[in-house]
Design a protein around this motif. Structure first.
Motif, PDB file in Angstrom:
ATOM      1  N   GLY A   1       0.802  -1.236   0.000  1.00 16.10           N
ATOM      2  CA  GLY A   1       0.000   0.000   0.000  1.00 16.10           C
ATOM      3  C   GLY A   1       0.814   1.254   0.000  1.00 16.10           C
ATOM      4  N   SER A   2       2.127   1.211  -0.286  1.00 22.62           N
ATOM      5  CA  SER A   2       2.985   2.404  -0.323  1.00 22.62           C
ATOM      6  C   SER A   2       3.604   2.508  -1.706  1.00 22.62           C
ATOM      7  N   PRO A   3       2.932   3.117  -2.668  1.00 16.23           N
ATOM      8  CA  PRO A   3       3.453   3.183  -4.033  1.00 16.23           C
ATOM      9  C   PRO A   3       4.642   4.103  -4.183  1.00 16.23           C
ATOM     10  N   SER A   4       4.921   4.931  -3.199  1.00 16.00           N
ATOM     11  CA  SER A   4       6.045   5.852  -3.322  1.00 16.00           C
ATOM     12  C   SER A   4       7.386   5.166  -3.136  1.00 16.00           C
ATOM     13  N   LEU A   5       7.373   4.042  -2.443  1.00 17.65           N
ATOM     14  CA  LEU A   5       8.632   3.342  -2.210  1.00 17.65           C
ATOM     15  C   LEU A   5       9.089   2.613  -3.461  1.00 17.65           C
ATOM     16  N   LEU A   6      10.409   2.231  -3.511  1.00 17.22           N
ATOM     17  CA  LEU A   6      10.991   1.553  -4.660  1.00 17.22           C
ATOM     18  C   LEU A   6      10.438   0.140  -4.763  1.00 17.22           C
ATOM     19  N   LYS A   7      10.037  -0.261  -5.956  1.00 13.68           N
ATOM     20  CA  LYS A   7       9.512  -1.602  -6.167  1.00 13.68           C
ATOM     21  C   LYS A   7      10.678  -2.587  -6.205  1.00 13.68           C
ATOM     22  N   PRO A   8      10.663  -3.644  -5.413  1.00 14.42           N
ATOM     23  CA  PRO A   8      11.796  -4.556  -5.333  1.00 14.42           C
ATOM     24  C   PRO A   8      11.850  -5.477  -6.545  1.00 14.42           C
ATOM     25  N   CYS A   9      13.043  -6.074  -6.739  1.00 15.13           N
ATOM     26  CA  CYS A   9      13.194  -7.082  -7.799  1.00 15.13           C
ATOM     27  C   CYS A   9      12.507  -8.385  -7.412  1.00 15.13           C
ATOM     28  N   ILE A  10      12.681  -8.797  -6.165  1.00 15.01           N
ATOM     29  CA  ILE A  10      12.086 -10.036  -5.669  1.00 15.01           C
ATOM     30  C   ILE A  10      11.288  -9.679  -4.427  1.00 15.01           C
ATOM     31  N   MET A  11      10.039  -9.978  -4.458  1.00 12.68           N
ATOM     32  CA  MET A  11       9.175  -9.627  -3.346  1.00 12.68           C
ATOM     33  C   MET A  11       9.515 -10.460  -2.114  1.00 12.68           C
ATOM     34  N   HIS A  12       9.550  -9.779  -0.954  1.00 12.44           N
ATOM     35  CA  HIS A  12       9.720 -10.411   0.361  1.00 12.44           C
ATOM     36  C   HIS A  12      11.052 -11.133   0.490  1.00 12.44           C
ATOM     37  N   VAL A  13      12.084 -10.603  -0.163  1.00 15.45           N
ATOM     38  CA  VAL A  13      13.450 -11.104   0.032  1.00 15.45           C
ATOM     39  C   VAL A  13      14.235  -9.976   0.671  1.00 15.45           C
ATOM     40  N   ASN A  14      14.398 -10.076   2.005  1.00 13.81           N
ATOM     41  CA  ASN A  14      15.047  -9.010   2.764  1.00 13.81           C
ATOM     42  C   ASN A  14      16.373  -9.438   3.378  1.00 13.81           C
ATOM     43  N   SER A  15      16.780 -10.691   3.158  1.00 15.02           N
ATOM     44  CA  SER A  15      18.029 -11.194   3.731  1.00 15.02           C
ATOM     45  C   SER A  15      18.518 -12.368   2.883  1.00 15.02           C
ATOM     46  N   PHE A  16      19.718 -12.859   3.242  1.00 14.05           N
ATOM     47  CA  PHE A  16      20.251 -14.015   2.504  1.00 14.05           C
ATOM     48  C   PHE A  16      19.397 -15.258   2.735  1.00 14.05           C
ATOM     49  N   LEU A  17      18.838 -15.407   3.931  1.00 13.11           N
ATOM     50  CA  LEU A  17      17.972 -16.558   4.198  1.00 13.11           C
ATOM     51  C   LEU A  17      16.731 -16.527   3.311  1.00 13.11           C
ATOM     52  N   GLY A  18      16.168 -15.324   3.117  1.00 14.97           N
ATOM     53  CA  GLY A  18      15.019 -15.210   2.220  1.00 14.97           C
ATOM     54  C   GLY A  18      15.395 -15.523   0.779  1.00 14.97           C
ATOM     55  N   ALA A  19      16.598 -15.094   0.345  1.00 19.27           N
ATOM     56  CA  ALA A  19      17.046 -15.404  -1.014  1.00 19.27           C
ATOM     57  C   ALA A  19      17.293 -16.900  -1.178  1.00 19.27           C
ATOM     58  N   PHE A  20      17.815 -17.563  -0.142  1.00 23.09           N
ATOM     59  CA  PHE A  20      18.026 -19.006  -0.221  1.00 23.09           C
ATOM     60  C   PHE A  20      16.695 -19.750  -0.311  1.00 23.09           C
ATOM     61  N   LEU A  21      15.699 -19.327   0.466  1.00 26.18           N
ATOM     62  CA  LEU A  21      14.382 -19.973   0.389  1.00 26.18           C
ATOM     63  C   LEU A  21      13.752 -19.764  -0.980  1.00 26.18           C
ATOM     64  N   PHE A  22      13.930 -18.582  -1.565  1.00 24.46           N
ATOM     65  CA  PHE A  22      13.391 -18.344  -2.903  1.00 24.46           C
ATOM     66  C   PHE A  22      14.087 -19.229  -3.935  1.00 24.46           C
TER      67      PHE A  22
END
Length: 459
Positions: free
Chosen positions: A129-150
């Motif tokens: 709900g915050s369109p002003s912020l930068l749109k990420p490349c991968i949604m809900h990847v905020n750490s290396f653990l999140g990237a590994f799960l993806f």
């Protein structure tokens, strides 16, 4: 001085001319081998003691060979990685299987983390709900653990629906495509390797059986080397055929030492007897004739010989149509002279019964000549005397008599055993044929027809 020096040098060269061994023990082996080949000192041959011999092929079929000083061994094995993985042990195969997936997951997880890091997704997490912020490349990847799960979800196509790639970064989309292709390649290779390892015909050889000993006895008036093979499964071995080779040290006339000289043993290749129908155990026969390496070996020579006979059974597995090979070997000490195999196939009312408890058992045959086949041929001796003694009655026929039904007519029993009265038939039915000695005592007391038992084929 120069002439004397040249003469001594020629003597040294003459001594080292045929020196192809490096130790004193090997030198004694070569000298003993020369004596066995007929080059004994003073023209007098002697029987050397048999020395312990290492098997070239073990009883379970494994070749007792160690490869040393191979150049570029790792590169050669890696060039044929599929065969290397199939031949490796299961514990190492499972380690390779797990490591391949873990490495790919970690690599692409690190790649996705780097894409998110350089795009700034880790510093400014996306907020719904915050369109002003930068749109990420991968949604809900905020750490290396999140990237590994993806990375795990992408390669295994789990797809929980929580993390996904956006159209913001074409590099991330390309990474997902590459990981999907790599995952398919790894899956195909690992599954194919495991299936080939499980279905390889090498395991089928575990249910092909060789007798513990080989025997030498007379068959059809000729000395023959025999061993028995069997199939423990009900499924057949298609196009089964056998081969045999004699392996022993040999020195040529020029002084060349061959530690593993291989000589073929004819098991009926010319007439097609090497192709067998392996439904029940079969005795393989090698006739010791002029072309056989065993032609000049008698019973006494066999006790001092130092050779190994490698036997091979090949055929196609009926279930997979893949060729399998079973191997075994017999040392000279494992060949029994003057023995035969006990029968294992008995005819029942509606079928044939195979008794594998008798598969490895042998019995001694009286009257077997102790001389070699060459001496037997030169002297033109007759194998069995005429008429033979009662103890020459064939043991296979004795077991056939034991396996007959107990409700046979008295007259038929009298005809088979040469009895003339019903009392003799009654005695035969009541006796216990539990041992071979009982039958020998019985034959000594009953009047046997010596003419009818002159040959086994007449029974």
């Amino acid at each position: 001085m120069l002439a004397r020096h040249g003469w001594s040098r020629r003597q040294d060269l003459g001594k080292r001319r045929y020196s192809i061994v490096s130790t004193e023990e090997d030198g004694h082996k070569v000298s003993a081998l020369g004596s066995m080949n007929g080059h004994s000192h003073n023209g007098k041959g002697h029987a050397p003691r048999r020395k312990h011999r290492n098997r070239f092929v073990k009883k379970n079929g494994q070749c007792n060979v160690y490869f040393a000083n191979l150049s570029n061994k790792s590169q050669r094995y890696m060039a044929d990685i599929f065969t290397t993985c199939v031949d490796t042990r299961w514990r190492y195969m499972l380690m390779i299987f797990s490591a391949a997936f873990l490495v790919s997951w970690l690599f692409f997880g690190f790649l996705f983390w780097c894409i998110a890091f350089f795009h700034g997704d880790l510093n400014a997490p996306a907020v719904a709900g915050s369109p002003s912020l930068l749109k990420p490349c991968i949604m809900h990847v905020n750490s290396f653990l999140g990237a590994f799960l993806f990375s795990v979800e992408t390669q295994t196509t789990i797809g929980y629906g929580f993390r996904c790639v956006t159209e913001e970064c074409p590099l991330a989309i390309m990474a997902v495509v590459v990981q999907s292709i790599v995952g398919c390649v790894i899956d195909s290779f690992m599954i194919g390797t495991i299936m080939a390892k499980m279905a390889r015909p090498k395991k089928r050889a575990q249910t092909l059986l060789f007798s513990h000993h080989a025997v030498i006895s007379v068959r059809d008036g000729k000395l023959c080397l025999m061993w028995r093979v069997g199939n423990l499964r009900r499924s057949h071995i298609v196009e089964a055929h056998v081969r045999a080779q004699l392996i022993k040290p040999y020195m040529t006339e020029e002084g060349e030492y061959l530690p593993l000289d291989q000589r073929d043993l004819n098991v009926g290749y010319d007439v097609g007897l090497d192709r067998i129908f392996l439904v029940s155990p079969i005795i393989i026969v090698h006739e010791i004739d002029e072309e056989s390496p065993l032609y000049g070996i008698g019973k006494e020579e066999l006790e001092t010989e130092n050779f190994e006979i490698v036997v091979i059974l090949e055929g196609m597995v009926e279930a997979t149509a893949m060729t399998t090979q079973a191997r075994s070997s017999y040392l000279a000490s494992e060949i029994l002279w003057g023995h035969r195999f006990e029968p294992v196939v008995f005819e029942e009312k509606n079928h044939y019964k195979v008794d594998y408890s008798r598969f490895h058992k042998t019995y001694e045959v009286a009257g077997t000549p102790c001389c070699s086949a060459r001496e037997l041929q030169e002297s033109k001796m007759t194998i069995l005397p005429s008429p033979p003694p009662p103890s020459a009655f064939c043991y296979e026929n004795e077991l056939a008599l034991v396996s007959q039904d107990e409700d046979e007519d008295d007259d038929e029993v009298g005809v088979v055993l040469g009895g003339n009265t019903k009392e003799e038939g009654g005695i035969i039915q009541m006796m216990d044929f539990g041992s071979h000695l009982d039958l020998e005592r019985l034959q000594a007391t009953l009047p046997l027809d010596t003419i009818s038992y002159r040959r086994e084929s007449a029974i």
